[in-house]
Design an enzyme around this catalytic site. Structure first.
Site, PDB file in Angstrom:
ATOM      1  CG  HIS A 183      90.587  98.336   6.748  1.00 41.14           C
ATOM      2  ND1 HIS A 183      89.842  97.976   7.843  1.00 41.14           N
ATOM      3  CD2 HIS A 183      91.819  98.646   7.223  1.00 41.14           C
ATOM      4  CE1 HIS A 183      90.591  98.062   8.937  1.00 41.14           C
ATOM      5  NE2 HIS A 183      91.804  98.470   8.591  1.00 41.14           N
ATOM      6  CG  ASP A 240      87.245 103.177   4.237  1.00 40.81           C
ATOM      7  OD1 ASP A 240      87.618 104.225   4.798  1.00 40.81           O
ATOM      8  OD2 ASP A 240      87.641 102.038   4.574  1.00 40.81           O
ATOM      9  CD  GLN A 255      95.020 104.803   5.134  1.00 39.71           C
ATOM     10  OE1 GLN A 255      95.826 105.731   5.094  1.00 39.71           O
ATOM     11  NE2 GLN A 255      95.038 103.914   6.108  1.00 39.71           N
ATOM     12  CE  LYS A 282      93.294 104.661   9.359  1.00 40.62           C
ATOM     13  NZ  LYS A 282      94.220 103.689   9.917  1.00 40.62           N
ATOM     14  CB  CYS A 342      92.873  95.412   8.590  1.00 39.18           C
ATOM     15  SG  CYS A 342      93.388  95.523  10.287  1.00 39.18           S
TER      16      CYS A 342
END
Ligand code: PMP
Length: 408
Positions: A125, A202, A205, A228, A366
């Site tokens: 991202h 990261d 998600q 999220k 993104c």
């Protein structure tokens, strides 16, 4: 996994927004990778804070100040337990973007020098690209890219070959927000560590969709964003190994992050408070604590299983639509499906789907470098969460069919 069956219709009823209509049609919300919807328990936790406990944290000795501080620190403890880490290693912040910038400016900027390299993957991202570019520009370090296969998996051989001695840090997404690919983070971090490369994962998600035990991954930094995972916007966290937090200078200066300030010198607070300058998002993080309670009560293993069922259904049903191409067919995927429909621009498709009540995201998500890899400017993306239903998967497919007939 617990054997108790979950009544998913009751779970869905916890989300007030999912009851609404758009354009006169029942809402089919398939944009949870963008932001997740909030259960009543989270909305009520934020509401209750402002109605009954609102005060600043770590400052006032009065009752409300104590209540606010305790609730804020309780939220940190809940999130830490959820991720199997120590609360002192968890810096609360506004989300992934802030967390990565914190590491870029506080850990990387003082360390990197000309000739060093930062290794990133093709599927990152922008939040895990641009902060590193800014730091690279200022230090003379360069960015290296680990490529992916057409299926959307990391090319592991190429990745390990790219782990050359000048690589100081590897930035790697746990789960791709465009392809849904779940990366073998544990194995990759082990290989990086063997070569003395520091790793930042990261988890934006991943944490909302599967059990995440950070210490078992073997990374140095792990970042996540609260909105999220059923939490409020403007919440999130950086987890870092204790030795990194101790060695890193503060990112922002101000109140909360100090022990003593004199004009000659300031003594900083201990981590994690050293990295939490100013009044934090107190209500938001209390809401995030409520989100953690909510997800834990259902069980992340059951959420994962439920979403895998929805993903299998959606993949099969969309795969049968003529002219529809799914981008990203990794062996291990989260419930994210990027697709293109022949003859329809992604934005037109998403706009027309919206008129049918179906909310999907269209655009570059993104992830410009990933779009460039596939040679497309944009895709449509349906992203599912445990509160979605099989009927909604069918509604998506039916709406695409209808829109296709309109467009062709
Ligand atoms: N990384 C990934 C993989 C994401 O999906 C997102 C959000 N789309 C981000 C980073 C950025 O998160 P935030 O905007 O909440 O900081």
């Amino acid at each position: 996994m617990s054997q108790t069956a979950i009544d998913w219709a009751r779970v869905r009823a916890d989300f007030p927004l999912l009851e609404r209509q758009v354009h006169g049609k029942p809402l089919v919300y398939l944009d949870s990778a963008n932001t997740g919807q909030k259960p009543a328990a989270v909305i009520e936790a934020v509401d209750d804070f402002y109605r009954r406990h609102n005060a600043n944290v770590s400052r006032a000795v009065h009752a409300l100040g104590t209540e606010a501080t305790e609730a804020y620190e309780a939220a940190r403890a809940k999130l830490a337990a959820f991720l199997k880490v120590h609360r002192d290693e968890l810096v609360l912040c506004s989300g992934t973007t802030f967390a990565i910038n914190l590491v870029a400016y506080s850990w990387a900027l003082p360390r990197l020098k000309a000739g060093d390299a930062i290794l990133l993957t093709r599927m990152e991202h922008h939040a895990n690209i641009v902060p590193w570019q800014l730091v690279a520009e200022r230090t003379g370090a360069r960015i290296k890219v680990a490529e992916i296969t057409p299926a959307g998996e990391l090319d592991l051989d190429a990745l390990y070959r790219a782990m050359t001695p000048e690589v100081t840090l590897l930035g790697l997404t746990h789960v791709s927000n465009v392809l849904g690919t779940v990366n073998p983070v544990r194995e990759i971090c082990r290989e990086a560590r063997r070569r003395g490369i520091v790793t930042l994962v990261d988890g934006s998600q991943a944490v909302p969709h599967r059990p995440v035990d950070i210490p078992s991954l073997g990374c140095d930094f792990y970042v996540l964003t609260g909105h999220k995972m059923c939490g409020p916007t403007g919440t999130g966290a950086l987890w870092a190994r204790r030795e990194h937090l101790a060695a890193m200078p503060p990112f922002l200066g101000g109140g909360e992050m100090i022990k003593e300030v004199r004009f000659e010198a300031t003594v900083f607070n201990d981590p994690p408070h050293k990295f939490e300058a100013g009044t934090p998002n107190i209500a938001g993080h209390i809401g995030l604590g409520a989100a953690v309670d909510y997800l834990t009560a259902i069980g992340m293993d059951r959420i994962d299983a439920r979403e895998q069922e929805l993903l299998a259904h959606a993949t099969e049903a969309l795969g049968a639509v003529e002219g529809l191409r799914i981008i990203g067919s990794a062996r291990e995927k989260a419930a994210v499906i990027s697709f293109l429909v022949e003859g329809a621009h992604a934005h037109d498709l998403a706009t027309l789907l919206d008129l049918e009540g179906v909310a999907v995201r269209s655009g570059h998500h993104c992830a410009h470098p990933l779009m460039a890899f596939y040679g497309v400017p944009a895709t449509c993306r349906a992203s599912l969460a445990f509160y979605n239903t099989h009927e909604e998967v069918e509604a998506l497919v039916a709406a695409i069919g209808k829109v296709r007939r309109l467009l062709l």
